[in-house]
Design a protein around this motif. Structure first.
Motif, mmCIF file in Angstrom:
data_model
loop_
_atom_site.group_PDB
_atom_site.id
_atom_site.type_symbol
_atom_site.label_atom_id
_atom_site.label_comp_id
_atom_site.label_asym_id
_atom_site.label_seq_id
_atom_site.Cartn_x
_atom_site.Cartn_y
_atom_site.Cartn_z
ATOM 1 N N MET A 176 -32.437 61.833 34.581
ATOM 2 C CA MET A 176 -33.119 62.949 35.228
ATOM 3 C C MET A 176 -33.122 62.732 36.744
ATOM 4 S SD MET A 176 -37.095 64.207 34.840
ATOM 5 C CE MET A 176 -36.948 64.414 33.069
ATOM 6 N N SER A 177 -32.767 63.760 37.502
ATOM 7 C CA SER A 177 -32.727 63.636 38.956
ATOM 8 C C SER A 177 -34.141 63.569 39.529
ATOM 9 C CB SER A 177 -31.994 64.822 39.570
ATOM 10 O OG SER A 177 -32.756 66.007 39.414
ATOM 11 N N ASP A 178 -34.252 63.045 40.734
ATOM 12 C CA ASP A 178 -35.551 62.985 41.405
ATOM 13 C C ASP A 178 -36.104 64.388 41.625
ATOM 14 O OD1 ASP A 178 -35.434 60.231 41.469
ATOM 15 O OD2 ASP A 178 -34.724 60.127 43.539
ATOM 16 N N TYR A 179 -35.214 65.324 41.934
ATOM 17 C CA TYR A 179 -35.671 66.690 42.169
ATOM 18 C C TYR A 179 -36.225 67.302 40.887
ATOM 19 C CZ TYR A 179 -35.503 71.703 43.153
ATOM 20 O OH TYR A 179 -35.826 73.030 43.290
ATOM 21 N N ARG A 180 -35.529 67.141 39.788
ATOM 22 C CA ARG A 180 -36.015 67.661 38.511
ATOM 23 C C ARG A 180 -37.350 67.018 38.156
ATOM 24 N NH1 ARG A 180 -35.335 71.773 34.628
ATOM 25 N NH2 ARG A 180 -36.372 71.035 32.744
ATOM 26 N N ARG A 181 -37.473 65.736 38.414
ATOM 27 C CA ARG A 181 -38.728 65.027 38.136
ATOM 28 C C ARG A 181 -39.866 65.596 38.989
ATOM 29 N NH1 ARG A 181 -36.793 60.497 38.991
ATOM 30 N NH2 ARG A 181 -36.085 60.098 36.868
ATOM 31 N N SER A 182 -39.568 65.925 40.238
ATOM 32 C CA SER A 182 -40.606 66.468 41.111
ATOM 33 C C SER A 182 -41.039 67.855 40.647
ATOM 34 C CB SER A 182 -40.117 66.514 42.564
ATOM 35 O OG SER A 182 -39.110 67.506 42.747
ATOM 36 N N LEU A 183 -40.115 68.662 40.119
ATOM 37 C CA LEU A 183 -40.475 69.967 39.575
ATOM 38 C C LEU A 183 -41.424 69.827 38.392
ATOM 39 C CD1 LEU A 183 -36.995 71.776 39.601
ATOM 40 C CD2 LEU A 183 -38.966 72.378 41.023
ATOM 41 N N GLU A 184 -41.143 68.893 37.523
ATOM 42 C CA GLU A 184 -41.993 68.685 36.352
ATOM 43 C C GLU A 184 -43.357 68.134 36.758
ATOM 44 O OE1 GLU A 184 -39.828 66.390 33.495
ATOM 45 O OE2 GLU A 184 -38.391 68.013 33.086
ATOM 46 N N GLU A 185 -43.364 67.285 37.783
ATOM 47 C CA GLU A 185 -44.634 66.755 38.278
ATOM 48 C C GLU A 185 -45.473 67.879 38.888
ATOM 49 O OE1 GLU A 185 -46.288 63.102 41.110
ATOM 50 O OE2 GLU A 185 -44.151 63.612 41.093
ATOM 51 N N ALA A 186 -44.816 68.800 39.580
ATOM 52 C CA ALA A 186 -45.518 69.943 40.164
ATOM 53 C C ALA A 186 -46.128 70.817 39.077
ATOM 54 C CB ALA A 186 -44.558 70.756 41.022
ATOM 55 N N ALA A 187 -45.382 71.069 38.008
ATOM 56 C CA ALA A 187 -45.899 71.882 36.905
ATOM 57 C C ALA A 187 -47.100 71.211 36.251
ATOM 58 C CB ALA A 187 -44.795 72.126 35.880
ATOM 59 N N ARG A 188 -47.058 69.897 36.085
ATOM 60 C CA ARG A 188 -48.202 69.169 35.520
ATOM 61 C C ARG A 188 -49.415 69.295 36.430
ATOM 62 N NH1 ARG A 188 -44.309 65.298 34.134
ATOM 63 N NH2 ARG A 188 -44.818 64.054 35.982
ATOM 64 N N PHE A 189 -49.182 69.172 37.722
ATOM 65 C CA PHE A 189 -50.267 69.304 38.696
ATOM 66 C C PHE A 189 -50.952 70.662 38.554
ATOM 67 C CE2 PHE A 189 -51.442 70.917 42.977
ATOM 68 C CZ PHE A 189 -52.410 69.986 43.321
ATOM 69 N N MET A 190 -50.170 71.702 38.363
ATOM 70 C CA MET A 190 -50.735 73.043 38.218
ATOM 71 C C MET A 190 -51.512 73.181 36.918
ATOM 72 S SD MET A 190 -47.429 75.131 39.749
ATOM 73 C CE MET A 190 -48.144 76.771 39.825
ATOM 74 N N ARG A 191 -51.109 72.450 35.890
ATOM 75 C CA ARG A 191 -51.807 72.505 34.607
ATOM 76 C C ARG A 191 -53.056 71.628 34.586
ATOM 77 N NH1 ARG A 191 -46.451 73.567 32.818
ATOM 78 N NH2 ARG A 191 -46.460 75.346 31.361
ATOM 79 N N ASP A 192 -53.046 70.543 35.374
ATOM 80 C CA ASP A 192 -54.119 69.554 35.290
ATOM 81 C C ASP A 192 -55.354 69.909 36.097
ATOM 82 O OD1 ASP A 192 -52.584 68.031 33.626
ATOM 83 O OD2 ASP A 192 -51.964 66.572 35.152
ATOM 84 N N HIS A 193 -55.260 70.901 36.995
ATOM 85 C CA HIS A 193 -56.407 71.275 37.821
ATOM 86 C C HIS A 193 -56.806 72.715 37.516
ATOM 87 C CE1 HIS A 193 -56.147 67.601 40.310
ATOM 88 N NE2 HIS A 193 -54.852 67.710 40.040
#
Length: 331
Positions: free
Chosen positions: A1-18
């Protein structure tokens, strides 16, 4: 998995976690900025989250057709007495471009930074940056896909508008196959390209025409005719009833002159404050010039806001161009 793809998934989690978010963008918001902020809001609504969208100044009314536009709060006139632990910044090239919004950040604030500017300094705790994207809206589309968000006509309007405006109506060199493929997908959700182009690219105010007439009288060619510049004084704005929004886009008249490498516009929004827009044709990286003066942007399109008298600001910018072009303003 690319760093960019990983950052997109991390962003989506951030939006779900707050649960509650502050959405911010850069000062002097444009179509991509506004569209990306509203796209973020729509994605949060899908997750049943709450949000506040703010900007340090006024958002151009021509983007008023976009969904949730009325939710954008102008901090210059609408004070907000709340602090936020979850912050999403879109299309801000660096932390300074967010303007005076940090007083809204809680001490434990986590900042998600989504952007496409090469000058971005990764100021977020989570950074989703793709500098070869034509617009932040292109990244927002990829965030929608990576996060499994649903596609709607409202989201499609935002994504399409961001792509349209940051590619100059799909005319600039940043118009990639990916951009066109995304735009085509948005049309399938009911986006009407003719109507959006009319609102964003074609329709102008009478005040814009009046300030254009004044600015053209100030046209100046320098640096062996490689630089063309226009100026608008605060008195010009007052006399014509024009706003700084009405003065947007003037720089293109300077840049589009045959043989000109760099076009400039100097707009004195208030006495002692000058908004500088820079556009390059081929070999000058105007983002470096803008960043050296406290602004940012792209190699071919950048800007900054400088304190000082108009003539003084012009000389400061010309001095940077002397170095970039290897030619003085007097030649």
């Amino acid at each position: 998995m690319s760093d960019y793809r990983r950052s997109l998934e991390e962003a989506a989690r951030f939006m779900r976690d707050h649960d509650r978010f502050l959405i911010i963008s850069h000062v002097n918001p444009d179509g991509d900025t506004t569209s990306s902020a509203l796209a973020a809001a729509l994605m949060l609504e899908e997750l049943r989250k709450t949000y506040v969208i703010v900007n340090e100044g006024e958002t151009p009314s021509k983007f008023g057709f976009l969904p949730r536009f009325e939710q954008i709060r102008n901090l210059a006139t609408d004070q907000l007495d709340e602090s936020f632990s979850a912050v999403i910044a879109v299309d801000a090239a660096d932390s300074l471009r967010m303007g005076g919004v940090r007083h809204l950040f809680a001490p434990d604030a986590i900042l998600l930074n989504i952007d496409h500017h090469p000058t971005n300094d990764s100021f977020g705790h989570i950074n989703v940056i793709r500098t070869d994207a034509a617009a932040t809206a292109e990244i927002m589309f990829e965030l929608m896909e990576a996060g499994g968000f649903g596609f709607t006509k409202e989201l499609a309007m935002c994504i399409y508008t961001g792509l349209l405006t940051d590619t100059g109506g799909f005319r600039y060199s940043n118009t990639s196959p990916n951009v066109m493929e995304i735009a085509a997908k948005m049309l399938r959700y009911g986006v009407k390209p003719g109507e959006i182009a009319e609102r964003c690219l074609e329709e102008i105010t009478l005040e814009h025409v009046q300030i254009l007439r004044r600015s053209l009288q100030s046209l100046r060619l320098t640096h062996n005719n490689l630089v063309a510049s226009l100026r608008v004084t605060h008195d010009d704005l007052a006399d014509t009833g024009a706003s700084s929004e009405d003065a947007s886009g003037l720089v293109n008249y300077a840049r589009n002159i045959e043989g000109v490498e760099v076009g400039l516009s100097f707009v004195e929004t208030v006495p002692g404050i000058v908004k500088v827009s820079l556009r390059a044709r081929s070999f000058v990286d105007v983002s470096r010039i803008a960043k050296s003066l406290g602004g940012g942007g792209h190699a071919k399109a950048a800007g900054c806001t400088i304190k000082g008298e108009l003539a003084e600001v012009e000389q400061r910018v010309f001095a940077r161009l002397n170095d970039a072009l290897g030619v003085s303003a007097d030649e």
